[in-house]
Design a protein around this motif. Structure first.
Motif, PDB file in Angstrom:
ATOM      1  N   LEU A 203     103.773  22.603  16.092  1.00  0.00           N
ATOM      2  CA  LEU A 203     103.789  21.161  15.844  1.00  0.00           C
ATOM      3  C   LEU A 203     102.390  20.580  16.017  1.00  0.00           C
ATOM      4  O   LEU A 203     101.961  19.712  15.242  1.00  0.00           O
ATOM      5  N   GLY A 204     101.653  21.057  17.026  1.00  0.00           N
ATOM      6  CA  GLY A 204     100.275  20.591  17.220  1.00  0.00           C
ATOM      7  C   GLY A 204      99.399  20.901  16.017  1.00  0.00           C
ATOM      8  O   GLY A 204      98.626  20.048  15.550  1.00  0.00           O
ATOM      9  N   MET A 205      99.515  22.117  15.486  1.00  0.00           N
ATOM     10  CA  MET A 205      98.728  22.477  14.301  1.00  0.00           C
ATOM     11  C   MET A 205      99.169  21.677  13.080  1.00  0.00           C
ATOM     12  O   MET A 205      98.347  21.308  12.234  1.00  0.00           O
ATOM     13  N   THR A 206     100.462  21.399  12.998  1.00  0.00           N
ATOM     14  CA  THR A 206     100.962  20.574  11.893  1.00  0.00           C
ATOM     15  C   THR A 206     100.406  19.158  11.984  1.00  0.00           C
ATOM     16  O   THR A 206      99.971  18.579  10.970  1.00  0.00           O
ATOM     17  N   MET A 207     100.408  18.574  13.181  1.00  0.00           N
ATOM     18  CA  MET A 207      99.814  17.248  13.367  1.00  0.00           C
ATOM     19  C   MET A 207      98.345  17.258  12.977  1.00  0.00           C
ATOM     20  O   MET A 207      97.845  16.330  12.328  1.00  0.00           O
ATOM     21  N   HIS A 208      97.632  18.307  13.401  1.00  0.00           N
ATOM     22  CA  HIS A 208      96.202  18.423  13.085  1.00  0.00           C
ATOM     23  C   HIS A 208      95.997  18.412  11.570  1.00  0.00           C
ATOM     24  O   HIS A 208      95.126  17.692  11.056  1.00  0.00           O
ATOM     25  N   HIS A 209      96.787  19.192  10.842  1.00  0.00           N
ATOM     26  CA  HIS A 209      96.669  19.251   9.381  1.00  0.00           C
ATOM     27  C   HIS A 209      96.958  17.890   8.756  1.00  0.00           C
ATOM     28  O   HIS A 209      96.236  17.418   7.872  1.00  0.00           O
ATOM     29  N   LEU A 210      98.033  17.236   9.232  1.00  0.00           N
ATOM     30  CA  LEU A 210      98.446  15.968   8.634  1.00  0.00           C
ATOM     31  C   LEU A 210      97.414  14.867   8.847  1.00  0.00           C
ATOM     32  O   LEU A 210      97.170  14.052   7.955  1.00  0.00           O
ATOM     33  N   VAL A 211      96.802  14.827  10.015  1.00  0.00           N
ATOM     34  CA  VAL A 211      95.909  13.705  10.328  1.00  0.00           C
ATOM     35  C   VAL A 211      94.473  13.947   9.878  1.00  0.00           C
ATOM     36  O   VAL A 211      93.685  13.007   9.737  1.00  0.00           O
ATOM     37  N   THR A 212      94.111  15.227   9.623  1.00  0.00           N
ATOM     38  CA  THR A 212      92.744  15.528   9.166  1.00  0.00           C
ATOM     39  C   THR A 212      92.708  15.951   7.698  1.00  0.00           C
ATOM     40  O   THR A 212      91.654  15.846   7.059  1.00  0.00           O
ATOM     41  N   GLY A 213      93.832  16.455   7.182  1.00  0.00           N
ATOM     42  CA  GLY A 213      93.843  17.011   5.836  1.00  0.00           C
ATOM     43  C   GLY A 213      93.236  18.392   5.754  1.00  0.00           C
ATOM     44  O   GLY A 213      93.080  18.945   4.666  1.00  0.00           O
ATOM     45  N   VAL A 214      92.895  18.992   6.907  1.00  0.00           N
ATOM     46  CA  VAL A 214      92.238  20.303   6.958  1.00  0.00           C
ATOM     47  C   VAL A 214      93.299  21.379   7.160  1.00  0.00           C
ATOM     48  O   VAL A 214      94.007  21.385   8.167  1.00  0.00           O
ATOM     49  N   ASP A 215      93.406  22.302   6.234  1.00  0.00           N
ATOM     50  CA  ASP A 215      94.425  23.350   6.252  1.00  0.00           C
ATOM     51  C   ASP A 215      94.058  24.403   7.311  1.00  0.00           C
ATOM     52  O   ASP A 215      93.022  25.059   7.200  1.00  0.00           O
ATOM     53  N   PRO A 216      94.909  24.603   8.335  1.00  0.00           N
ATOM     54  CA  PRO A 216      94.576  25.570   9.401  1.00  0.00           C
ATOM     55  C   PRO A 216      94.625  27.017   8.931  1.00  0.00           C
ATOM     56  O   PRO A 216      94.143  27.903   9.634  1.00  0.00           O
ATOM     57  N   ARG A 217      95.186  27.277   7.752  1.00  0.00           N
ATOM     58  CA  ARG A 217      95.196  28.638   7.218  1.00  0.00           C
ATOM     59  C   ARG A 217      93.831  29.021   6.652  1.00  0.00           C
ATOM     60  O   ARG A 217      93.554  30.202   6.429  1.00  0.00           O
ATOM     61  N   LYS A 218      93.003  28.025   6.410  1.00  0.00           N
ATOM     62  CA  LYS A 218      91.708  28.281   5.763  1.00  0.00           C
ATOM     63  C   LYS A 218      90.523  27.908   6.645  1.00  0.00           C
ATOM     64  O   LYS A 218      89.381  28.215   6.299  1.00  0.00           O
ATOM     65  N   ASN A 219      90.779  27.214   7.763  1.00  0.00           N
ATOM     66  CA  ASN A 219      89.686  26.730   8.604  1.00  0.00           C
ATOM     67  C   ASN A 219      89.995  26.997  10.069  1.00  0.00           C
ATOM     68  O   ASN A 219      91.150  26.923  10.498  1.00  0.00           O
ATOM     69  N   ASP A 220      88.948  27.293  10.854  1.00  0.00           N
ATOM     70  CA  ASP A 220      89.114  27.437  12.294  1.00  0.00           C
ATOM     71  C   ASP A 220      89.438  26.082  12.914  1.00  0.00           C
ATOM     72  O   ASP A 220      89.027  25.028  12.419  1.00  0.00           O
ATOM     73  N   TYR A 221      90.139  26.135  14.032  1.00  0.00           N
ATOM     74  CA  TYR A 221      90.532  24.892  14.705  1.00  0.00           C
ATOM     75  C   TYR A 221      89.341  24.253  15.425  1.00  0.00           C
ATOM     76  O   TYR A 221      88.605  24.929  16.162  1.00  0.00           O
ATOM     77  N   VAL A 222      89.150  22.971  15.189  1.00  0.00           N
ATOM     78  CA  VAL A 222      88.229  22.160  15.997  1.00  0.00           C
ATOM     79  C   VAL A 222      88.943  20.834  16.256  1.00  0.00           C
ATOM     80  O   VAL A 222      89.806  20.419  15.477  1.00  0.00           O
ATOM     81  N   PRO A 223      88.628  20.150  17.367  1.00  0.00           N
ATOM     82  CA  PRO A 223      89.302  18.885  17.680  1.00  0.00           C
ATOM     83  C   PRO A 223      89.199  17.879  16.536  1.00  0.00           C
ATOM     84  O   PRO A 223      88.208  17.846  15.789  1.00  0.00           O
ATOM     85  N   ILE A 224      90.222  17.038  16.410  1.00  0.00           N
ATOM     86  CA  ILE A 224      90.353  16.170  15.236  1.00  0.00           C
ATOM     87  C   ILE A 224      89.213  15.176  15.098  1.00  0.00           C
ATOM     88  O   ILE A 224      88.843  14.806  13.983  1.00  0.00           O
ATOM     89  N   LYS A 225      88.617  14.730  16.210  1.00  0.00           N
ATOM     90  CA  LYS A 225      87.563  13.721  16.114  1.00  0.00           C
ATOM     91  C   LYS A 225      86.267  14.304  15.548  1.00  0.00           C
ATOM     92  O   LYS A 225      85.385  13.548  15.151  1.00  0.00           O
ATOM     93  N   GLN A 226      86.159  15.623  15.517  1.00  0.00           N
ATOM     94  CA  GLN A 226      85.002  16.219  14.852  1.00  0.00           C
ATOM     95  C   GLN A 226      85.145  16.124  13.338  1.00  0.00           C
ATOM     96  O   GLN A 226      84.160  16.178  12.606  1.00  0.00           O
ATOM     97  N   TRP A 227      86.378  15.986  12.846  1.00  0.00           N
ATOM     98  CA  TRP A 227      86.609  15.761  11.428  1.00  0.00           C
ATOM     99  C   TRP A 227      86.577  14.278  11.085  1.00  0.00           C
ATOM    100  O   TRP A 227      86.120  13.893  10.009  1.00  0.00           O
ATOM    101  N   ASN A 228      87.091  13.465  12.011  1.00  0.00           N
ATOM    102  CA  ASN A 228      87.155  12.022  11.770  1.00  0.00           C
ATOM    103  C   ASN A 228      86.966  11.299  13.095  1.00  0.00           C
ATOM    104  O   ASN A 228      87.913  11.144  13.879  1.00  0.00           O
ATOM    105  N   PRO A 229      85.747  10.836  13.403  1.00  0.00           N
ATOM    106  CA  PRO A 229      85.468  10.209  14.709  1.00  0.00           C
ATOM    107  C   PRO A 229      86.276   8.942  14.982  1.00  0.00           C
ATOM    108  O   PRO A 229      86.371   8.515  16.140  1.00  0.00           O
ATOM    109  N   SER A 230      86.872   8.330  13.956  1.00  0.00           N
ATOM    110  CA  SER A 230      87.621   7.093  14.169  1.00  0.00           C
ATOM    111  C   SER A 230      89.027   7.353  14.711  1.00  0.00           C
ATOM    112  O   SER A 230      89.725   6.413  15.102  1.00  0.00           O
ATOM    113  N   LEU A 231      89.469   8.608  14.753  1.00  0.00           N
ATOM    114  CA  LEU A 231      90.810   8.912  15.254  1.00  0.00           C
ATOM    115  C   LEU A 231      90.880   8.662  16.762  1.00  0.00           C
ATOM    116  O   LEU A 231      89.871   8.706  17.473  1.00  0.00           O
TER     117      LEU A 231
END
Length: 593
Positions: A203-231
């Motif tokens: 569920l955590g990885m699903t939330m990460h994908h939904l809120v960043t648009g970054v597919d975890p199957r293709k990218n290493d995990y990094v905290p969401i604010k590194q993708w979007n600082p406004s989160l």
């Protein structure tokens, strides 16, 4: 073999069209000729050809029997299984889920707004909590956007239970390695058995994908604010905890996760406060160490545990409780005072007051080593508080102000409890509201306690329907609405709370709690015929009251903004959802005529 449109299965289900296909099965949309209702029919070939051209014999899938015994609004129901010896196909009739999968929404629109993702996460968390509460627990094991359907009215359905399994305590590992890499936790591909924490990771990885648009199957995990600082800081804290590699470092159950999702606005603020408090505590501790070197007697006084003077030094306005520099120390001082004399009311009042100020039920944990090098550890929390309260109940009932203490305790458990589900919190809180009702209408808190008691009783009777077997009615929902309406009325609210301290926080947390409760049950209000204006009037009252509150503290700003966003008369999320479910109920009633 494909089934032609117009074919009738078992004399009941007329095939309308094919809506899905995969492997040796296909899914069709069908009309129930008896009920005039649409179902999805999964058709499985009993004999097929496998990947290596071998003959494969199929039977009713294991997950079918598992799903037949589940009853949750976010889980499709199995309503019929047709498996005849002379038919080369198996037919599984289930709910038709109209809508679009979240992976398609991601493909079309990209990252989703964080408030939408949080709302979706709450729905999924509730569903997983239901699965994990089964006996034995059911572990879903394939949470990902592709398996989540968004229905037109905004609710979610979880589909594809093909690799779900029951948790077996004696097993050290799963017998099958399954799941979707990127979403599934490491133990799902190793030698460790999956459990509830495995679903929480996904569920955590699903939330990460939904809120960043970054597919975890293709990218290493990094905290969401590194993708979007406004989160939000709080959302990043939640997701990071969900996806810890070691299961023991994650949320241990869905109740813990749900609490933080419902208080996400406060998490980031609380984290920053903790960092400031740590620094402040260090500075103060250093200063106190110097002072204590010249005042060793003070330590002896603090640890004295017999006379009334020591109790008074804890609970007076200038006592240890009010001088404590952090929440752990506040809780420690409260519980030590109660241990000195549990029949006096002041230390209980201080604990509830300080918990309300902090926005959570305070906890004190200790780990001490005596002179013989024996280690003693433990935790003082709301459970310890309620035990002391119960042990000294008859004496406390004789004290002036008992009704206020009982009401405030019930409210704190109802609205601030972190470790329990809303149902558990309501049931625990109800005990204290009933203490006020036992006193009778002579108590200034009687009416407000009665309204809260009715809300708790609603949870008891109907939110736990799987155990009680009760079915909600229009009268039940109208009683709930009437009770909430009483609680949010400004004059009534003033009778129930002492607003000498923290008025804004108390009001806003209450408004937010009730708005969420009404939104959760909106579809049931519509389905049982409750007048939409009854709910709209409460939403309007909460919106007006919240809008009129002047706030300066960041936590209050977050609460106020959340309420206004959800209940704005023009475009509020809860307003739109309420109108949508009532429209859907009206349309469904029209089709049924």
């Amino acid at each position: 073999m494909a089934i032609e449109r117009g074919s009738v299965i078992d004399g009941k289900y007329e095939i309308l069209k094919q809506i899905g296909k995969g492997g040796m099965s296909a899914v069709y949309l069908a009309m129930d000729l008896r009920l005039n209702k649409q179902w999805a029919v999964k058709v499985i070939q009993k004999k097929g050809i496998g990947k290596n051209n071998e003959v494969v014999l199929n039977k009713v899938p294991d997950d079918t029997e598992l799903m037949k015994r589940l009853d949750h609004p976010a889980i499709p129901r199995i309503v019929d299984i047709i498996d005849k010896e002379d038919d080369p196909q198996i037919y599984i009739v289930m709910d038709y889920v109209e809508g679009e999968s979240l992976d398609k929404i991601l493909d079309e629109y990209g990252a989703q707004p964080q408030d939408v993702v949080i709302d979706w996460a709450k729905q999924i968390c509730d569903t997983l909590g239901y699965l994990h509460s089964q006996k034995p627990p059911i572990i879903y094991r394939d949470m990902k956007p592709a398996n989540i359907m968004l229905k037109p009215e905004g609710n979610l359905k979880i589909i594809d239970f093909g690799i779900s399994r029951e948790y077996k305590e004696q097993n050290l590992a799963d017998t099958t390695v399954l799941g979707t890499k990127g979403y599934a936790p490491p133990e799902q591909f190793g030698s460790r058995q999956t459990d509830a924490r495995s679903d929480i990771y996904a569920l955590g990885m699903t939330m990460h994908h939904l809120v960043t648009g970054v597919d975890p199957r293709k990218n290493d995990y990094v905290p969401i604010k590194q993708w979007n600082p406004s989160l939000m800081d709080g959302l990043e804290i939640i997701i990071d905890k969900c996806v810890q590699m070691a299961p023991e470092d994650r949320y241990q159950n869905c109740n813990e996760l749900m609490y933080d999702l419902e208080h996400v606005e406060l998490l980031g603020i609380e984290y920053k406060k903790q960092q400031k408090r740590k620094l402040m505590t260090f500075v103060i501790s250093l200063a106190l160490a110097v002072i204590m070197a010249f005042a060793g007697v003070l330590g002896m006084v603090v640890k004295h545990n017999n006379d009334t003077n020591t109790y008074d030094k804890y609970v007076t306005d200038s006592g240890y409780i009010d001088l404590a520099v952090d929440e752990n120390s506040i809780a420690e001082a409260c519980f030590k005072a109660i241990e000195i004399d549990g029949t006096r009311i002041e230390a209980y009042e201080k604990y509830i007051e300080k918990s309300t100020d902090a926005g959570k039920l305070l906890t004190y944990s200790f780990n001490e080593t005596d002179k013989d090098n024996n280690t003693k550890s433990g935790t003082y929390d709301i459970n310890r508080y309620t035990k002391y309260f119960s042990d000294n109940l008859e004496q406390l009932k004789q004290k002036p102000g008992f009704d206020k203490l009982a009401f405030d305790t019930g409210y704190a458990i109802f609205n601030l409890s972190k470790d329990n589900s809303e149902l558990s919190s309501a049931l625990s809180a109800q005990t204290y509201f009933k203490y006020v009702l036992e006193i009778g209408e002579t108590s200034n808190y009687y009416n407000i306690a009665n309204s809260f008691n009715n809300v708790c009783q609603f949870y008891n009777d109907y939110a736990n329907a799987e155990k009680t077997g009760n079915e909600s009615t229009k009268d039940d929902y109208e009683k709930l609405i009437e009770s909430i309406a009483y609680c949010v009325d400004g004059d009534n609210l003033a009778k129930g709370f002492d607003f000498d301290r923290n008025e804004s926080f108390v009001k806003l947390t209450l408004y937010n709690q009730f708005a969420n409760l009404l939104n959760t049950n909106a579809q049931y209000f519509a389905g049982t015929g409750v007048d939409i204006e009854e709910v709209q009037n409460i939403y309007s009252t909460i919106y007006d009251n919240a809008s009129s509150i002047t706030v300066s503290a960041e936590v209050n700003k977050q609460l106020k903004n959340s309420i206004i966003t959800n209940l704005n008369p023009t475009n509020g999320k809860y307003i739109r959802a309420l109108e949508r479910v009532y429209d859907n109920a009206a349309n469904a009633a029209g089709r049924g005529q």
